[in-house]
Design a protein around this motif. Structure first.
Motif, PDB file in Angstrom:
ATOM      1  N   GLN A   1      -1.694 -10.123  -1.221  1.00 22.10           N
ATOM      2  CA  GLN A   1      -0.894  -9.019  -0.668  1.00 22.10           C
ATOM      3  C   GLN A   1      -0.248  -9.440   0.655  1.00 22.10           C
ATOM      4  O   GLN A   1       0.928  -9.179   0.896  1.00 22.10           O
TER       5      GLN A   1
ATOM      6  N   SER B   1      -4.712  -0.691   2.869  1.00 20.66           N
ATOM      7  CA  SER B   1      -5.693   0.279   3.341  1.00 20.66           C
ATOM      8  C   SER B   1      -7.057   0.098   2.687  1.00 20.66           C
ATOM      9  O   SER B   1      -7.958   0.877   2.956  1.00 20.66           O
TER      10      SER B   1
ATOM     11  N   THR C   1       0.276   8.414  -0.016  1.00 20.32           N
ATOM     12  CA  THR C   1       0.200   7.466  -1.137  1.00 20.32           C
ATOM     13  C   THR C   1      -0.445   8.167  -2.346  1.00 20.32           C
ATOM     14  O   THR C   1      -1.565   8.689  -2.249  1.00 20.32           O
TER      15      THR C   1
ATOM     16  N   SER D   1      -5.427   6.222   4.599  1.00 14.30           N
ATOM     17  CA  SER D   1      -4.008   6.171   4.274  1.00 14.30           C
ATOM     18  C   SER D   1      -3.204   6.385   5.551  1.00 14.30           C
ATOM     19  O   SER D   1      -3.328   7.427   6.194  1.00 14.30           O
TER      20      SER D   1
ATOM     21  N   SER E   1       0.162   6.518   5.809  1.00 14.95           N
ATOM     22  CA  SER E   1       1.223   7.491   5.583  1.00 14.95           C
ATOM     23  C   SER E   1       0.634   8.851   5.224  1.00 14.95           C
ATOM     24  O   SER E   1       1.201   9.894   5.544  1.00 14.95           O
TER      25      SER E   1
HETATM   26  O1  PA5 Z   1       0.410  -3.291   3.564  1.00 15.64           O
HETATM   27  C1  PA5 Z   1       0.918  -2.197   3.336  1.00 15.64           C
HETATM   28  O2  PA5 Z   1       1.665  -1.672   4.150  1.00 15.64           O
HETATM   29  C2  PA5 Z   1       0.613  -1.424   2.065  1.00 15.64           C
HETATM   30  O3  PA5 Z   1      -0.172  -2.156   1.213  1.00 15.64           O
HETATM   31  C3  PA5 Z   1      -0.094  -0.121   2.374  1.00 15.64           C
HETATM   32  O4  PA5 Z   1      -1.254  -0.397   3.105  1.00 15.64           O
HETATM   33  C4  PA5 Z   1      -0.443   0.639   1.108  1.00 15.64           C
HETATM   34  O5  PA5 Z   1       0.714   0.900   0.379  1.00 15.64           O
HETATM   35  C5  PA5 Z   1      -1.146   1.947   1.431  1.00 15.64           C
HETATM   36  O6  PA5 Z   1      -0.370   2.734   2.276  1.00 15.64           O
HETATM   37  P1  PA5 Z   1      -0.987   3.939   3.043  1.00 15.64           P
HETATM   38  O7  PA5 Z   1      -1.977   3.443   3.987  1.00 15.64           O
HETATM   39  O8  PA5 Z   1       0.165   4.595   3.749  1.00 15.64           O
HETATM   40  O9  PA5 Z   1      -1.617   4.861   2.029  1.00 15.64           O
END
Ligand code: PA5
Length: 548
Positions: A397, A201, A259, A254, A256
């Motif tokens: 990542q 994100s 986070t 985010s 979800s």
């Molecule tokens: O690639 C991913 O799925 C993770 O890196 C998420 O982007 C990260 O954990 C952040 O999650 P969220 O967007 O739900 O806050």
């Protein structure tokens, strides 16, 4: 019967137009394809801008299959070689000087280093792959074609998250126009944007902003500050202090909405915004990028009346940089989102054919997979540009979360050379033979710096007077490549790209997403889940006494 030859100029009749190229008819039953990448070096938005069925055009034969009576044709090579057209008026866009493969400043094939450039001959992508170890990819073709079909038709494991595959071709233009216009209004109103997010994100936006703008930008974009990616009280305290007397807005991101790093930081930012600007002022300065319908952040945005942008349902965080997730901060930073999406689309079109002869994204995926199979445990992505450090983080990542599961996967690690040659260089050269390097090689120099002669030559560098830093960098790259691959026996893959701007960034991220999807499936894992990430959260919540 006419005997055709590679390099020959032929007049052909256009018999079909597809999104990826035009089909043509020659004499004696031969048919040919003019792939989109062989029309012009400029971005070709639509094949119809160049050809219509029934046109006769002059082209050059670049590949010939006599048995099948098939040829591959090129318009741009002919344009550059001969500047001759049968019907110049057919082409609305005037092709510009083409970089023929032989002009592309790749590493020179060198007997000592044994650089493998073979695959480049057929590569239709703007990115070209070279390797220091000779590897034959052909036995992977069937598997690659079948995986590509699975991704394209959304029949593979994790198919709910394959929205990114077609995204450059199918994104909602109206939605993107809204994102751009909201970001532009923020850019003209506020000075600083705080991007509050973590992982997928936030990494893509930060990678783009630093790679394209550089680390000390002097442009019209907003200053971008990052929070929500750490629990560090030192860092958070410092950022909040820095913002206290500044004019700032917040983009909380985010999917979800739950986070913890992001949610805690957003609490603190909200508090500061309300203190500075009141509840309404704060509301105007917040944009929440989250799920379309559900989640804690969506509920909060509804309750407080925040402006919202949508994270696509079918695209996971690490594949989301080209969506509103990345584009809002990117446009706030003054970067052209249209160019970025055009770059991604150009890459999408260049990768239509899964053939390992031409598809550089899949060549890269297979090379790294083969090295993994040979026992290498880690891949080090190396850039020679300091402003690519966050790009490296984004890449880590992407590959780490997509592939590192079920006890499998390469450890993605990274370095910036020549800086890290003075730290990690020793290990790479002489240490355990666990890694191979992937060099992100930028071939076009945008700003150069000339070295001047000095009267006193105590450092003995007058031998470089009149030369540029990019000249020195080039020698450092070649010298290092030789040291690591020959003496150090560390295999190297070289990913050649042109320059770093919005278009090429879009191209490069889409290129790596396609490679990553392919590579994870070659390893037999679902690229789109991350079950391992949940375990630290579970333990942390238990220790924090957080029940849900
Ligand atoms: O690639 C991913 O799925 C993770 O890196 C998420 O982007 C990260 O954990 C952040 O999650 P969220 O967007 O739900 O806050």
């Amino acid at each position: 019967m006419h005997k055709y030859q590679v390099g020959e100029e032929v007049k052909v009749k256009i018999i079909g137009v597809q999104p990826y190229g035009a089909f043509a008819q020659l004499d004696d039953g031969y048919v040919g394809l003019i792939h989109i990448s062989e029309i012009s070096d400029k971005f070709v938005r639509s094949i119809e801008d160049y050809f219509k069925v029934g046109d006769y055009v002059n082209t050059e034969i670049i590949e010939l299959d006599e048995a099948k009576h098939q040829v591959k044709l090129s318009l741009k090579r002919l344009t550059n070689n001969h500047r001759r057209f049968a019907k110049t008026q057919t082409y609305k866009r005037r092709p510009y000087h083409c970089k023929r493969l032989s002009d592309f400043p790749l590493l020179m094939a060198n007997t000592e280093m044994n650089i493998q450039t073979e695959m480049n001959k057929g590569a239709t992508t703007m990115i070209k792959i070279e390797t220091t170890n000779k590897m034959d990819l052909t036995s992977y073709q069937d598997q690659v074609t079948s995986i590509d079909n699975g991704m394209k038709n959304k029949t593979s494991e994790g198919s709910d998250y394959l929205g990114w595959y077609e995204y450059p071709n199918t994104f909602n233009e109206k939605e993107i126009a809204n994102v751009i216009s909201l970001a532009e209004s923020f850019r003209s109103t506020y000075k600083i944007l705080v991007v509050c997010g973590i992982g997928g994100s936030y990494l893509g936006a930060r990678a783009a902003i630093e790679a394209i703008r550089g680390l000390y930008p002097q442009d019209q974009g907003m200053e971008i500050v990052y929070l929500g990616q750490t629990f560090s009280s030192n860092y958070t305290y410092q950022v909040l202090k820095y913002l206290e007397d500044k004019d700032f807005a917040v983009n909380v991101i985010s999917k979800s909405g739950t986070t913890t790093e992001t949610a805690l930081a957003f609490r603190l930012l909200r508090e500061l915004l309300v203190k500075k600007y009141g509840k309404e002022g704060a509301r105007d300065r917040i944009v929440a990028t989250t799920d379309k319908d559900k989640g804690a952040l969506k509920d909060l945005a509804r309750l407080e009346g925040y402006q919202t942008l949508v994270v696509p349902n079918d695209i996971g965080g690490r594949y989301s940089v080209l969506t509103p997730v990345g584009l809002f901060p990117i446009v706030c930073a003054g970067i052209d989102a249209h160019q970025m999406l055009l770059g991604a689309k150009r890459c999408y079109l260049d990768l239509v054919d899964p053939s390992l002869k031409s598809n550089a994204a899949y060549q890269y995926a297979v090379y790294r997979h083969m090295l993994y199979e040979q026992g290498y445990k880690a891949e080090m992505l190396v850039s020679y540009e300091p402003n690519m450090a966050m790009f490296n983080e984004w890449w880590k990542q992407l590959f780490g979360e997509s592939e590192g599961k079920e006890g499998k996967g390469l450890l993605p690690t990274s370095a910036i050379f020549s800086t890290d040659l003075h730290s990690l260089g020793q290990f790479i050269q002489d240490g355990s033979k666990i890694l191979f390097e992937t060099i992100l090689k930028q071939n076009k120099v945008v700003n150069d710096v000339t070295i001047n002669k000095e009267n006193v030559n105590l450092d003995e560098l007058n031998c470089l007077a009149g030369k540029t830093l990019s000249f020195v960098q080039d020698k450092a790259l070649n010298g290092t490549l030789q040291a690591h691959s020959v003496e150090g026996k560390v295999p190297n893959i070289i990913v050649n790209y042109d320059t770093m701007d919005a278009f090429n960034f879009g191209y490069l991220v889409y290129f790596f997403m396609r490679s990553c999807g392919m590579s994870a499936y070659l390893n037999g894992v679902n690229p789109f889940n991350q079950p391992g990430v949940e375990i630290y959260k579970k333990n942390m919540f238990k220790l924090l006494g957080k029940t849900k």
